[in-house]
Scaffold this motif. Structure first.
Motif, PDB file in Angstrom:
ATOM      1  N   ILE A  13      -4.740  36.394  63.531  1.00 45.33           N
ATOM      2  CA  ILE A  13      -4.709  37.386  62.259  1.00 45.33           C
ATOM      3  C   ILE A  13      -3.480  38.225  62.555  1.00 45.33           C
ATOM      4  O   ILE A  13      -3.834  38.780  63.721  1.00 45.33           O
ATOM      5  N   LEU A  15      -2.781  41.051  62.584  1.00 47.87           N
ATOM      6  CA  LEU A  15      -2.779  42.742  62.760  1.00 47.87           C
ATOM      7  C   LEU A  15      -3.040  42.866  64.272  1.00 47.87           C
ATOM      8  O   LEU A  15      -3.674  42.216  64.799  1.00 47.87           O
ATOM      9  N   THR A  96     -10.615  36.199  68.495  1.00 52.14           N
ATOM     10  CA  THR A  96     -10.815  35.921  67.123  1.00 52.14           C
ATOM     11  C   THR A  96     -11.167  34.490  66.813  1.00 52.14           C
ATOM     12  O   THR A  96     -12.108  33.963  66.255  1.00 52.14           O
ATOM     13  N   PHE A 337       5.098  31.959  61.621  1.00 47.88           N
ATOM     14  CA  PHE A 337       4.638  31.663  60.416  1.00 47.88           C
ATOM     15  C   PHE A 337       4.968  32.985  59.572  1.00 47.88           C
ATOM     16  O   PHE A 337       5.341  33.185  58.312  1.00 47.88           O
ATOM     17  N   SER A 341       6.923  33.429  56.237  1.00 48.61           N
ATOM     18  CA  SER A 341       6.069  33.822  54.833  1.00 48.61           C
ATOM     19  C   SER A 341       6.978  35.334  54.570  1.00 48.61           C
ATOM     20  O   SER A 341       7.266  35.485  53.036  1.00 48.61           O
ATOM     21  N   ARG A 345       8.758  35.461  50.737  1.00 50.99           N
ATOM     22  CA  ARG A 345       8.585  36.598  49.801  1.00 50.99           C
ATOM     23  C   ARG A 345       9.758  37.098  49.399  1.00 50.99           C
ATOM     24  O   ARG A 345       9.889  37.642  48.265  1.00 50.99           O
TER      25      ARG A 345
ATOM     26  N   SER B 100     -10.211  40.495  60.379  1.00 53.23           N
ATOM     27  CA  SER B 100      -9.282  41.536  59.743  1.00 53.23           C
ATOM     28  C   SER B 100     -10.024  42.871  59.954  1.00 53.23           C
ATOM     29  O   SER B 100      -9.300  43.777  60.435  1.00 53.23           O
ATOM     30  N   TRP B 174      -5.037  52.343  52.735  1.00 50.98           N
ATOM     31  CA  TRP B 174      -4.748  51.813  54.035  1.00 50.98           C
ATOM     32  C   TRP B 174      -3.592  50.574  53.525  1.00 50.98           C
ATOM     33  O   TRP B 174      -2.856  50.434  54.537  1.00 50.98           O
ATOM     34  N   ARG B 178      -2.260  51.729  56.631  1.00 53.65           N
ATOM     35  CA  ARG B 178      -2.822  50.911  57.963  1.00 53.65           C
ATOM     36  C   ARG B 178      -3.454  51.519  59.008  1.00 53.65           C
ATOM     37  O   ARG B 178      -3.320  51.370  60.326  1.00 53.65           O
ATOM     38  N   TYR B 336      -5.268  42.802  49.806  1.00 54.42           N
ATOM     39  CA  TYR B 336      -4.985  42.293  50.809  1.00 54.42           C
ATOM     40  C   TYR B 336      -5.059  40.964  51.242  1.00 54.42           C
ATOM     41  O   TYR B 336      -4.241  40.241  51.511  1.00 54.42           O
ATOM     42  N   ARG B 343      -4.263  35.338  52.368  1.00 54.45           N
ATOM     43  CA  ARG B 343      -3.488  36.762  52.273  1.00 54.45           C
ATOM     44  C   ARG B 343      -2.516  36.676  51.137  1.00 54.45           C
ATOM     45  O   ARG B 343      -1.975  35.681  51.004  1.00 54.45           O
ATOM     46  N   GLU B 345       0.224  38.159  50.903  1.00 51.26           N
ATOM     47  CA  GLU B 345       1.706  38.372  51.289  1.00 51.26           C
ATOM     48  C   GLU B 345       1.820  36.892  51.538  1.00 51.26           C
ATOM     49  O   GLU B 345       3.248  36.621  51.648  1.00 51.26           O
ATOM     50  N   ASP B 346       1.033  36.140  51.778  1.00 51.11           N
ATOM     51  CA  ASP B 346       1.545  34.441  52.306  1.00 51.11           C
ATOM     52  C   ASP B 346       1.557  33.592  50.911  1.00 51.11           C
ATOM     53  O   ASP B 346       2.261  32.692  51.119  1.00 51.11           O
TER      54      ASP B 346
END
Lengths: 444, 494
Positions: A13, A15, A96, A337, A341, A345, B100, B174, B178, B336, B343, B345-346
């Protein structure tokens, strides 16, 4: 080649971890320690209760002892559950992808944990609150706690299978359901070591519980003295520690070589030596001078706690070693990745929504294609779909092109038995709206 | 994409979470947050109304204890386990979203845990020392104080969890900041908390009323007094609940609108919203009438009246949670992540390469005519399976047949035209992420489903097949190649 099972490299993930890894690891080990102590007390208490209650069929004193231990199970189980949340949270954060992957691969068993534990908890209450009611049919009463204990005995297998499976991504492709994951090496030796721990920790708990000054021991029992019950506690500890040491050695020898290192072995052996010390002291307590029964109690408890910390630590080192290489790959893969991505974008594929024009329609071709693309999901030519058919539209708007366009831009709410139509203000240009209107109104 | 896909092909994955979550909310609101203060209040009343030579009115105290006993048993079993169950089921069905959220909300959850531990310790103390506290007035007063502490901690637990729920609906700032705090103070937070607090009190009082009818003797003095007390409790909190509900009802859509790509409420949402509009006043009216009756016509109050209030309020809570779930769609985490766990963004990348290429687990990574249907199955699993089954609840064949005619053979071209646009008309669905070839494979699979009635097994029973493009070997090779490239560049520069 075809039959070879590959090792997956999922992406993590993207983040950041909310706190430094070392802190998460520390929280994980400490909070897990708290959790597992209460789990030990819950399960060990259930086992001891059954034993004492069965003995109690012949000797009343044991029945009292069973009742006294049973009362603690329901309290300890509540603590066990709530204390389990923090290690769960930490392992979810730290591992995770590994943990959730293992969960999904053993999904049925994993989710069954919830109803099973609920049932077991309700059974422990039933058992506790019906002690007098079942005075006449003790065996049935024992069966109740027997059922609860059976469930309690099964659940740790699911957890162990999960924390074991998560360390071996190379096995994920081969696993089909819980049972096949259960059969991976190292689950059962760890399980039996854990059962030993339940009994030994509960034994110490019994010693402490019956040694408390405010505890009205003499009101409860007529034959047993504090010494007798404490002795039972120490004996349980001795048996439990014996089991732990035996299976601990087996755990050490059956550890898959993947994560083993001198560090793991050293810590495990150090941990084991504390167990041996605890066993020796417990043995001395039981066989030694009656008055010195409690002289070594603190020492034993300390040794067991140190063992737990070290053992937990060794598991963590093992996990760390076993996964390090794979985690690096995952991190690199995630980065790669994200880079891709980002590029995609910034340079999205030109998405000219190519309309498939049908030349045979002549000047209606564009309108027809637009309609098929934007409106066709809800409108058909002459049947109601989600919205009214085109024939109905044409009936309403013939000669009122501008009204039709403004409806499409921003539809109102007209028909009570239809849902609201979405607006196309931002999606269609004026020119496109003209083409659409031309096409709609051409329908007869 | 990155997790093995757990899938329940009949029950529907969302249903699993919803079932557990709704049960949890009902117990949490009705037997903890709103119930503990009610019981403590009753306990206090017992002390006040007793004669000076007694610690408390013992009949009354016994009744209050029975209420607490019931709540204790249920909250420490079903209540606690459904709370854990939300985690477990979310980890299975929605791992990327819960993963997440945990990273963002770690400290909130950790704090929640500390509060939670305190709450459990307090409830153990409160319940287990109830009887022994009846020895002296001092002990009893201390016990009552524990009750109030417990009530406060129950409320704080709820206050934290509501922040997380609110965040999932609308992350507010957020997106750009974030940070934890900006996530917590999202725009829906306070209205939702303001709404849940009095509502929980009403639910607690209603459950209490029902239990009073169960645990007291008909016509007894205790029953009459207790029924009247419960009625009053409900009457005091209901108006607040109503005001807060209206307020919440007004702030919800404007907050939701920010989430929607084009600012139009979805149709389905509209329907739920209407149900909610009628159900809130209806449920509150039923409860109010029952409560009024309890206060005015106390002696003629019947158990079935209490039961109807319980049913009304449970239906209300269930629908409320359902709407809350629904308005979130097509997102799991507003703006998000979509409910298909991808996601936003992908999306451009998936559009370019297709999704199968980036899927860690898929049995097909190159679509040919022979592998088309099998590829479609993987695509379905990745893009539709969080909300649709193949043959069960909300099945994909059913929703298409409903549109194009039940029993009629599905037309691949129609479906192919529909899917890329489905998110425009059906705002609760995320856009289809794949490329053209994948779209064709997906519709071929859906057609195949209609023809064969095949079922789709989740990873929990059929395991996973690893995409060789995303295996250790190819990832490691790829990384090495990349490194060599950058090194070569550096050498050339020198």
């Amino acid at each position: 080649m075809l039959l070879q099972i590959q090792t997956p490299v999922p992406k993590d993930i993207p983040l950041e971890l909310p706190l430094p890894e070392w802190l998460l690891v520390t929280l994980l080990i400490l909070s897990f320690l708290l959790h597992i102590i209460f789990i030990n007390l819950m399960l060990g208490g259930s086992i001891l209760t059954i034993w004492a209650q069965i003995k109690g069929l012949k000797e009343k004193e044991y029945d009292i002892l069973a009742h006294e231990i049973a009362k603690t199970i329901t309290v300890n189980k509540s603590m066990a559950v709530v204390l389990g949340v923090a290690p769960l949270l930490s392992i979810n954060t730290l591992y995770t992808i590994y943990f959730y992957s293992a969960n999904a691969l053993t999904g049925f068993a994993w989710i069954m944990i919830i109803p099973l534990i609920t049932i077991a908890f309700l059974l422990t209450y039933l058992h506790k609150y019906t002690w007098e009611k079942f005075e006449g049919s003790k065996r049935l009463h024992i069966a109740i706690i027997g059922m609860a204990t059976t469930i309690f005995l099964f659940i740790p297998l699911i957890f162990l299978t999960n924390v074991n499976l998560m360390m071996f991504p190379e096995k994920w492709g081969a696993v089909k359901g819980f049972l096949s994951a259960l059969m991976l090496p190292n689950v059962f030796p760890r399980y039996f070591e854990f059962l030993g721990a339940c009994v030994s920790v509960t034994g110490l708990f019994v010693v402490w519980y019956n040694g408390r000054r405010h505890y009205p021991f003499e009101e409860q029992y007529s034959v047993f003295t504090r010494y007798d019950v404490k002795r039972i506690g120490y004996s349980a500890t001795i048996i439990g520690l014996g089991v732990q040491i035996f299976f601990g050695v087996i755990v050490l020898f059956t550890l898959p070589s993947k994560g083993i290192g001198y560090d793991v072995i050293a810590v495990m052996i150090a941990a084991g030596s504390f167990l041996v010390a605890a066993l020796w002291w417990s043995y001395k307590s039981v066989t030694g001078d009656k008055r010195l029964l409690d002289a070594r109690f603190k020492r034993i408890v300390m040794a067991v706690i140190i063992f737990m910390v070290l053992y937990g630590g060794s598991r963590q080192i093992y996990r760390h070693n076993a996964l390090r290489k794979h985690q690096e790959l995952v991190a690199e893969h995630t980065k790669a990745f994200q880079k891709q991505s980002k590029e995609a974008r910034e340079h999205p594929v030109e998405e000219k929504e190519e309309l498939e024009l049908d030349p045979s329609l002549g000047e209606l071709a564009k309108g027809s294609a637009l309609f098929k693309q934007k409106c066709g999901i809800c409108h058909k030519r002459d049947e109601k779909l989600v919205g009214p058919p085109m024939t109905e539209m044409a009936g309403i708007y013939t000669g009122k092109t501008e009204d039709l366009k403004s409806w499409i831009r921003q539809p109102g709410k007209k028909r009570a038995d239809y849902p609201q139509m979405p607006g196309f203000k931002d999606q269609l240009s004026d020119e496109e709206l003209n083409e659409l209107a031309k096409f709609i109104l051409s329908v007869k | 994409m990155d997790f093995p896909m757990f899938h329940l092909d009949w029950l529907n994955d969302r249903f699993l979470i919803a079932m557990i979550a709704i049960l949890h909310v009902i117990i949490n609101h009705g037997l903890a947050v709103g119930f503990i203060p009610f019981v403590t209040w009753l306990e206090q009343k017992g002390v006040k109304n007793s004669s000076s030579d007694q610690v408390t009115d013992s009949e009354w105290d016994k009744m209050a204890y029975k209420l607490m006993w019931t709540a204790f048993i249920i909250t420490t079993t079903i209540g606690a386990m459904t709370g854990v169950g939300i985690w477990f089921s979310a980890a299975l069905v929605s791992p990327s979203s819960i993963g997440s959220l945990i990273r963002v909300f770690y400290w909130a959850w950790f704090t929640e845990w500390v509060v939670f531990v305190t709450e459990v310790v307090l409830i153990l103390i409160y319940f287990l020392t109830w009887k022994s506290s009846n020895r002296s007035l001092n002990a009893k007063l201390k016990h009552i104080r524990f009750g109030w502490f417990l009530a406060i901690f129950s409320w704080i637990t709820m206050a934290i969890i509501v922040a997380i729920l609110g965040f999932m609906m609308d992350p507010g700032n957020w997106q750009t900041e974030r940070s934890l705090l900006s996530g917590i103070f999202n725009p829906i937070y306070l209205p939702q908390l303001f709404f849940r607090t009095p509502t929980a009190m009403v639910v607690g009082g209603t459950f209490g009323l029902m239990m009073i009818m169960l645990f007291t003797k008909k016509g007894s003095d205790v029953r009459n007094k207790a029924v009247r007390a419960a009625g009053k409790w409900i009457l005091i909190w209901s108006p607040l609940a109503l005001v807060a509900a209206i307020n919440y009802y007004h702030v919800m859509p404007s907050a939701m609108q920010a989430n929607m790509s084009t600012a139009i409420g979805t149709m389905e949402f509209e329907q739920y919203y209407t149900v909610l509009k009628y159900l809130i006043p209806l449920a509150i009216c039923v409860v109010l009438i029952v409560a009024l009756w309890a206060v005015i016509k106390t002696t003629r109050f019947k158990a079935y009246m209490a039961l109807s209030a319980v049913i009304a309020i449970m239906a209300f809570l269930a629908i409320f949670e359902r709407v809350r779930e629904f308005v979130r769609k097509p997102y799991v985490i507003g703006n998000y992540m979509y409910s298909n766990l991808l996601r936003i963004e992908d999306y451009p990348l998936y559009k370019k390469d297709g999704i199968l290429k980036h899927a860690t687990y898929t049995s097909v990574h190159e679509i040919t005519d022979n592998t088309k249907v099998e590829a479609g199955k993987n695509i379905f699993m990745l893009t539709c399976s969080r909300c649709h089954t193949t043959n069960g609840v909300n099945s994909i064949t059913y929703v298409f047949e409903r549109m194009y005619g039940a029993g009629k053979p599905l037309n691949e071209d129609d479906m192919e035209a529909y899917i890329p646009n489905m998110h425009e008309g059906r705002k609760y669905m995320p856009p289809f992420p794949g490329n053209k070839k994948e779209l064709r494979a997906l519709v071929a699979y859906i057609k195949h489903l209609q023809q064969t009635g095949e079922v789709l097994e989740g990873a929990q029973s059929s395991g996973v097949v690893i995409n060789p493009d995303n295996s250790t070997t190819s990832v490691a090779n790829h990384i090495e190649a990349e490194k060599r490239k950058t090194e070569n560049k550096l050498v050339q520069k020198k």
